[in-house]
Design a protein around this motif. Structure first.
Motif, PDB file in Angstrom:
ATOM      1  N   UNK A 144      12.221  52.240  73.989  1.00 32.86           N
ATOM      2  CA  UNK A 144      11.438  51.504  74.688  1.00 32.86           C
ATOM      3  C   UNK A 144      11.360  49.974  73.901  1.00 32.86           C
ATOM      4  N   UNK A 145      11.379  49.020  74.844  1.00 32.88           N
ATOM      5  CA  UNK A 145      11.265  47.600  74.536  1.00 32.88           C
ATOM      6  C   UNK A 145       9.464  47.038  74.265  1.00 32.88           C
ATOM      7  N   UNK A 146       8.790  47.954  73.977  1.00 30.97           N
ATOM      8  CA  UNK A 146       7.389  47.781  73.836  1.00 30.97           C
ATOM      9  C   UNK A 146       6.852  48.915  72.954  1.00 30.97           C
ATOM     10  N   UNK A 147       6.229  48.524  71.853  1.00 29.27           N
ATOM     11  CA  UNK A 147       5.536  49.379  70.850  1.00 29.27           C
ATOM     12  C   UNK A 147       4.654  50.301  71.631  1.00 29.27           C
ATOM     13  N   UNK A 148       4.713  51.664  71.205  1.00 23.58           N
ATOM     14  CA  UNK A 148       3.828  52.842  71.824  1.00 23.58           C
ATOM     15  C   UNK A 148       3.460  53.639  70.749  1.00 23.58           C
ATOM     16  N   UNK A 149       2.394  53.346  70.226  1.00 27.80           N
ATOM     17  CA  UNK A 149       1.809  53.980  69.148  1.00 27.80           C
ATOM     18  C   UNK A 149       0.240  54.657  69.400  1.00 27.80           C
ATOM     19  N   UNK A 150      -0.087  54.518  70.505  1.00 25.47           N
ATOM     20  CA  UNK A 150      -1.421  55.291  71.044  1.00 25.47           C
ATOM     21  C   UNK A 150      -1.061  55.427  72.593  1.00 25.47           C
ATOM     22  N   UNK A 151      -2.088  56.471  73.052  1.00 20.29           N
ATOM     23  CA  UNK A 151      -2.110  56.558  74.403  1.00 20.29           C
ATOM     24  C   UNK A 151      -2.485  55.269  75.177  1.00 20.29           C
ATOM     25  N   UNK A 152      -3.317  54.489  74.621  1.00 17.93           N
ATOM     26  CA  UNK A 152      -3.657  53.172  75.319  1.00 17.93           C
ATOM     27  C   UNK A 152      -2.450  52.236  75.365  1.00 17.93           C
ATOM     28  N   UNK A 153      -1.575  52.532  74.611  1.00 16.67           N
ATOM     29  CA  UNK A 153      -0.303  51.489  74.733  1.00 16.67           C
ATOM     30  C   UNK A 153       0.727  51.673  75.992  1.00 16.67           C
TER      31      UNK A 153
END
Length: 332
Positions: A144-153
């Motif tokens: 990814x080019x976006x941080x995904x550390x939670x379901x909300x992300x």
């Protein structure tokens, strides 16, 4: 004058065609080419299987019918192409959760009986003309080019996904978009997508997706038997008995060797490349559980929509295995 002994008849030769769903650079395709080369040598050329790249004889979605009609004897494919026909395969690979690791997924398929269920389902739905054999066990990975550390992300995130995985992304607020594999690099590079997923560290590494990604996301997800062989029952039955194990026990032995001593070691090597080139993005356990719960709802709805006995049985088997695996500590 003694009558000369008759010259033994030459053994009948079997020259078969197998169509893959990928190009010859794919790891699974290469492993099968190695297997058929070994078979040809061991049988002194009596059994000679030639592999063809994806789409070169028939379109990938048509492989089961091509085998049924005798156009080809064998096929190698991701079974996700056939969910409309064999919906129970939703539990074989890219299941929308983080539950299984490689070893537990392997046992679910070959030790717990799930693979046998799929084999019987394919036989029944092809009128006994096609046999299934699970071949390649691996995980899905997000990059990814976006941080995904939670379901909300995932909310608003543009993710390459389709089918059940796509529904999972959408229910978490993401935007699932299908892009064919050959276009995924460009889609990530240009920002058409924020996040892609691919089968395993090494497959994604071969495609060099780390060049267009800031993060690789762990844990991996959807671990299972990603690909399988589809085989003509009629063709196998035509073989002499000494050749049939190459589509039974000998094939199973090679499948284990290819996964355990090839695929899984290569995953470790390829992960090191991702660690070097990108930032590790870890989804914590509490967020994994939220995402797993959404994924199980997606699978439950898939079962209801399928109205298929084998899929219902697969779902019940899957839930039972997850419960036992957590007890045994087989889940990452």
């Amino acid at each position: 004058t003694p009558t000369p002994a008759p010259t033994p008849a030459e053994p009948k030769k079997f020259e078969w065609r197998m169509q893959s769903f990928v190009s010859p650079v794919d790891a699974g395709h290469q492993k099968l080419e190695e297997y058929w080369a070994m078979v040809k040598e061991e049988t002194d050329g009596q059994l000679d299987v030639t592999m063809y790249p994806g789409g070169s004889i028939v379109p990938t979605p048509d492989i089961p019918d091509a085998i049924s009609k005798g156009v080809i004897e064998l096929g190698y494919s991701a079974m996700s192409y056939y969910l409309d026909r064999f919906p129970a395969f939703a539990f074989a690979y890219s299941q929308p959760n983080f539950k299984l690791n490689l070893y537990s997924a392997w046992y679910f398929h070959y030790g717990f009986g799930f693979g046998k269920l799929l084999e019987e389902d394919v036989l029944e739905k092809t009128d006994g003309k096609v046999r299934y054999h699970g071949f390649y066990c691996n995980s899905c990975m997000f990059f990814s080019n976006k941080a995904l550390e939670s379901m909300a992300d995932f909310k608003g995130t543009k993710v390459r996904a389709t089918g059940i995985a796509g529904e999972w992304i959408n229910r978490m607020g993401g935007n699932a978009t299908f892009v064919i594999g050959s276009d995924l690099y460009l889609a990530m590079e240009t920002g058409l997508l924020d996040t892609g997923y691919w089968a395993s560290y090494q497959q994604a590494e071969r495609m060099k997706f780390y060049e267009v990604s800031k993060y690789f996301v762990e844990p991996t997800w959807g671990t299972g038997m990603s690909t399988g062989l589809l085989m003509s029952t009629e063709a196998i039955n035509s073989l002499p008995d000494e050749l049939k194990p190459y589509f039974g026990d000998r094939l199973l032995q090679y499948t284990f060797e290819a996964n355990n001593f090839g695929e899984w070691k290569d995953q470790v090597r390829a992960r090191e490349v991702w660690v070097k080139e990108c930032t590790r993005n870890y989804i914590p356990p509490e967020e994994q559980e939220k995402m797993n719960a959404v994924g199980l709802e997606v699978l439950k709805d898939h079962v209801a929509d399928s109205n298929d006995a084998a899929t219902t049985e697969a779902y019940e088997m899957y839930l039972e295995f997850l419960e036992g695996s957590e007890y045994l500590g087989w889940i990452d």
